[in-house]
Design a protein around this motif. Structure first.
Motif, PDB file in Angstrom:
ATOM      1  N   GLU A   1       0.802  -1.218   0.000  1.00 53.10           N
ATOM      2  CA  GLU A   1       0.000   0.000   0.000  1.00 53.10           C
ATOM      3  C   GLU A   1       0.840   1.276   0.000  1.00 53.10           C
ATOM      4  OE1 GLU A   1      -4.146  -1.090   2.142  1.00 53.10           O
ATOM      5  OE2 GLU A   1      -2.444  -0.954   3.512  1.00 53.10           O
TER       6      GLU A   1
ATOM      7  N   TYR B   1      -3.479   4.860  -3.709  1.00 55.02           N
ATOM      8  CA  TYR B   1      -3.345   5.781  -2.582  1.00 55.02           C
ATOM      9  C   TYR B   1      -2.493   6.994  -2.953  1.00 55.02           C
ATOM     10  CZ  TYR B   1      -5.475   2.016   0.045  1.00 55.02           C
ATOM     11  OH  TYR B   1      -6.338   1.048   0.484  1.00 55.02           O
TER      12      TYR B   1
ATOM     13  N   LYS C   1      -8.101   6.779   2.328  1.00 59.80           N
ATOM     14  CA  LYS C   1      -7.280   5.566   2.390  1.00 59.80           C
ATOM     15  C   LYS C   1      -7.805   4.545   3.406  1.00 59.80           C
ATOM     16  CE  LYS C   1      -3.132   8.096   0.862  1.00 59.80           C
ATOM     17  NZ  LYS C   1      -3.565   9.493   0.936  1.00 59.80           N
TER      18      LYS C   1
ATOM     19  N   ASN D   1      -9.433   1.136   4.061  1.00 68.56           N
ATOM     20  CA  ASN D   1      -9.381  -0.050   3.191  1.00 68.56           C
ATOM     21  C   ASN D   1     -10.326  -1.183   3.595  1.00 68.56           C
ATOM     22  OD1 ASN D   1      -8.086  -1.087   5.428  1.00 68.56           O
ATOM     23  ND2 ASN D   1      -6.225  -1.703   4.348  1.00 68.56           N
TER      24      ASN D   1
ATOM     25  N   TRP E   1      -3.219   5.648   9.630  1.00 70.43           N
ATOM     26  CA  TRP E   1      -2.202   5.694   8.574  1.00 70.43           C
ATOM     27  C   TRP E   1      -0.893   6.342   9.021  1.00 70.43           C
ATOM     28  CZ3 TRP E   1      -2.508   4.124   3.320  1.00 70.43           C
ATOM     29  CH2 TRP E   1      -1.429   4.507   2.517  1.00 70.43           C
TER      30      TRP E   1
END
Length: 527
Positions: free
Chosen positions: A96, A119, A179, A181, A493
């Motif tokens: 990712e 992303y 982002k 997921n 993140w």
């Protein structure tokens, strides 16, 4: 020296001004802003490997976004400045992670896998100013980025209130922007069964429909609206949602509640309950004593049949089985359940629930899937392969991680976004209760201090939950979701040492302009 001071001030101001233009959410792991900018116009050329279907789709997502939102149409060939999407397998950034490099003549996104490119594309979109006059410019910048956690989730409850497929797709688009997921889709409840199961047609003839719904807050009275309410997703619609999500690198994790929160299913198939009914699809909110009978084999036949069809639709590794808020009253009075307790050598009804969850865990494991449930599945003993979603605080997550079971942290204290966003509740739309401001969501640390470094590895990530007892419209869904979703996204993140709420707030103000441009409803945390 005096002559240099104004120049230095100008340079500092220019640097600050440039930095303020960078409003990517979630904040990248590494970022270096440089002088200059890239001019984005119709002369720019979109460059990618058109033989790679996924790369082609990502590049097309970007070009379509520019055309729709900014009326900029990228060329497919020519000598203009290039915007390139590249796969480079030797990058050491995980599946990712991505590199994003912008200079005056080119924009290049590089990743080892398409999800990373996707992303990177989302970050690139956020570099484009929401408010632009005549020309679009992207600041020159180098970004090296990858997520802190693998599970970056959001749960939407469609059992209490149903939302159309078109909105579910819009919702997924919002998740993708930040982002996220994992989309945890809560599909069955006491108030409605929302997924077609072909072997049990009464679930979508009876169980999806309630005769009336509670008016106002549950604590304020017993008034019902007298208006029928229902809705369900066909299997084809569910597959369409799965496909749509996958194109945005979102995994859909379905939840089929068991053994509690099952009034709607029992209304259609009363033989699955301890008393044989009658049962009804309820219009009130809360916890109800009508649960699946753990003593009858037909209960397990039903649940396994349902899961077979669910697994055929949803390719996700995880299948959520609920397991929360299951009263044991009916089991205590049920001869079949008491016989099961005796036959299996169980101590009590809590161990009976653990036995039920363990049986479903074994079934899902035999099908190559993994069971995940709310932290009540710890009670009476944790099933061997189970993953725990810790919602009643962090205790369940700590206990599961110490037993070397995977955990998703989702405590009410920080992740329940059906709570009020202001202490001044009179000026807020009706909510279930509680108070969860943006800053508290942002402050959350998913790895408890009580865990060792080895135990911390079992924390898969973090998830916000949006229960919809008091959320009946799509606009209110968005209002309750945003901006707390953005805060969770940064928790999930961004490296924790880079988190800064004031900086986040500044970036969020620019993000609000983008949301307005896209026609997405939100709550402005400044007001």
């Amino acid at each position: 020296m005096k002559q240099l001071i104004p120049i230095l001030i100008l340079l500092i101001f220019a640097g600050t001004s440039m930095a303020q233009q960078i409003s990517i959410i979630p904040k990248p792991a590494e970022m270096s802003v440089k002088s200059g900018s890239f001019l984005l116009d119709n002369n720019c050329v979109l460059n990618y490997d058109n033989e790679n279907t996924e790369v082609s789709r990502i590049a097309t997502f970007f070009s379509d976004y520019l055309a729709e939102v900014y009326d900029v149409k990228l060329a497919t060939e020519g000598s203009g400045n290039k915007i390139s999407f590249k796969i480079m397998s030797r990058l050491n950034l995980g599946k990712e992670g991505y590199l994003l490099k912008v200079d005056k003549n080119s924009v290049v996104i590089t990743a080892s896998e398409p999800s990373g490119l996707f992303y990177g594309m989302q970050s690139l979109k956020q570099l484009i100013p929401a408010e632009a006059s005549n020309a679009l410019s992207i600041p020159c910048i180098d970004i090296k980025d990858q997520p802190r956690f693998a599970w970056r989730g959001n749960m939407l409850d469609v059992g209490r209130h149903f939302f159309p497929v078109s909105f579910i797709k819009q919702y997924l688009d919002i998740l993708a922007m930040y982002k996220i997921n994992t989309f945890h889709w809560h599909l069955t409840e006491d108030q409605g069964w929302r997924i077609e199961i072909k072997k049990y047609p009464l679930l979508t003839e009876i169980s999806h429909w309630r005769d009336e719904t509670r008016v106002g807050h549950q604590r304020d009275g017993n008034e019902m609206d007298g208006i029928g309410y229902g809705g369900f997703y066909t299997q084809d619609q569910c597959r369409e949602i799965v496909r749509y999500a996958a194109e945005r690198y979102i995994t859909v994790v379905p939840e089929i509640e068991m053994p509690g929160h099952s009034s709607a299913a029992l209304a259609a198939y009363p033989n699955l309950g301890c008393t044989g009914g009658p049962y009804k699809v309820v219009g009130e909110w809360g916890v109800f004593k009508d649960v699946y009978c753990a003593g009858k084999e037909e209960t397990f036949t039903f649940l396994q049949d349902v899961l077979d069809e669910v697994m055929d639709i949803f390719p996700s590794e995880f299948i959520h089985v609920g397991g929360d808020e299951c009263p044991k009253d009916a089991w205590e009075e049920c001869e079949a359940c008491q016989k099961r307790i005796a036959d299996e050598g169980l101590k009590n009804e809590h161990e009976l629930q653990s036995w039920l969850i363990t049986r479903m865990d074994q079934y899902l494991t035999s099908k190559g899937r993994r069971l995940i449930g709310w932290d009540e599945i710890l009670e009476g003993g944790l099933a061997p392969q189970a993953t725990v979603m810790s919602w009643r605080g962090i205790k369940g997550g700590i206990e599961a991680a110490k037993q070397h079971h995977d955990v998703v942290m989702s405590p009410t204290t920080h992740m329940y976004i059906d709570y009020y966003q202001s202490e001044d509740k009179k000026n807020e739309p009706l909510a279930i209760g509680g108070f969860l401001p943006l800053e508290k969501v942002y402050s959350y640390e998913p790895v408890p201090e009580e865990l060792t470094s080895d135990e911390a590895k079992y924390i898969l990530g973090v998830q916000t939950n949006l229960w919809t007892e008091y959320i009946a419209t799509t606009k209110k869904v968005e209002y309750m979701l945003l901006p707390r979703l953005q805060a969770e996204a940064e928790v999930a993140w961004t490296p924790k040492e880079l988190k800064d709420f004031d900086d986040f707030g500044n970036r969020l103000n620019e993000d609000y302009k983008r949301l307005e441009k896209l026609g997405i409803h939100f709550r402005n945390h400044n007001k």
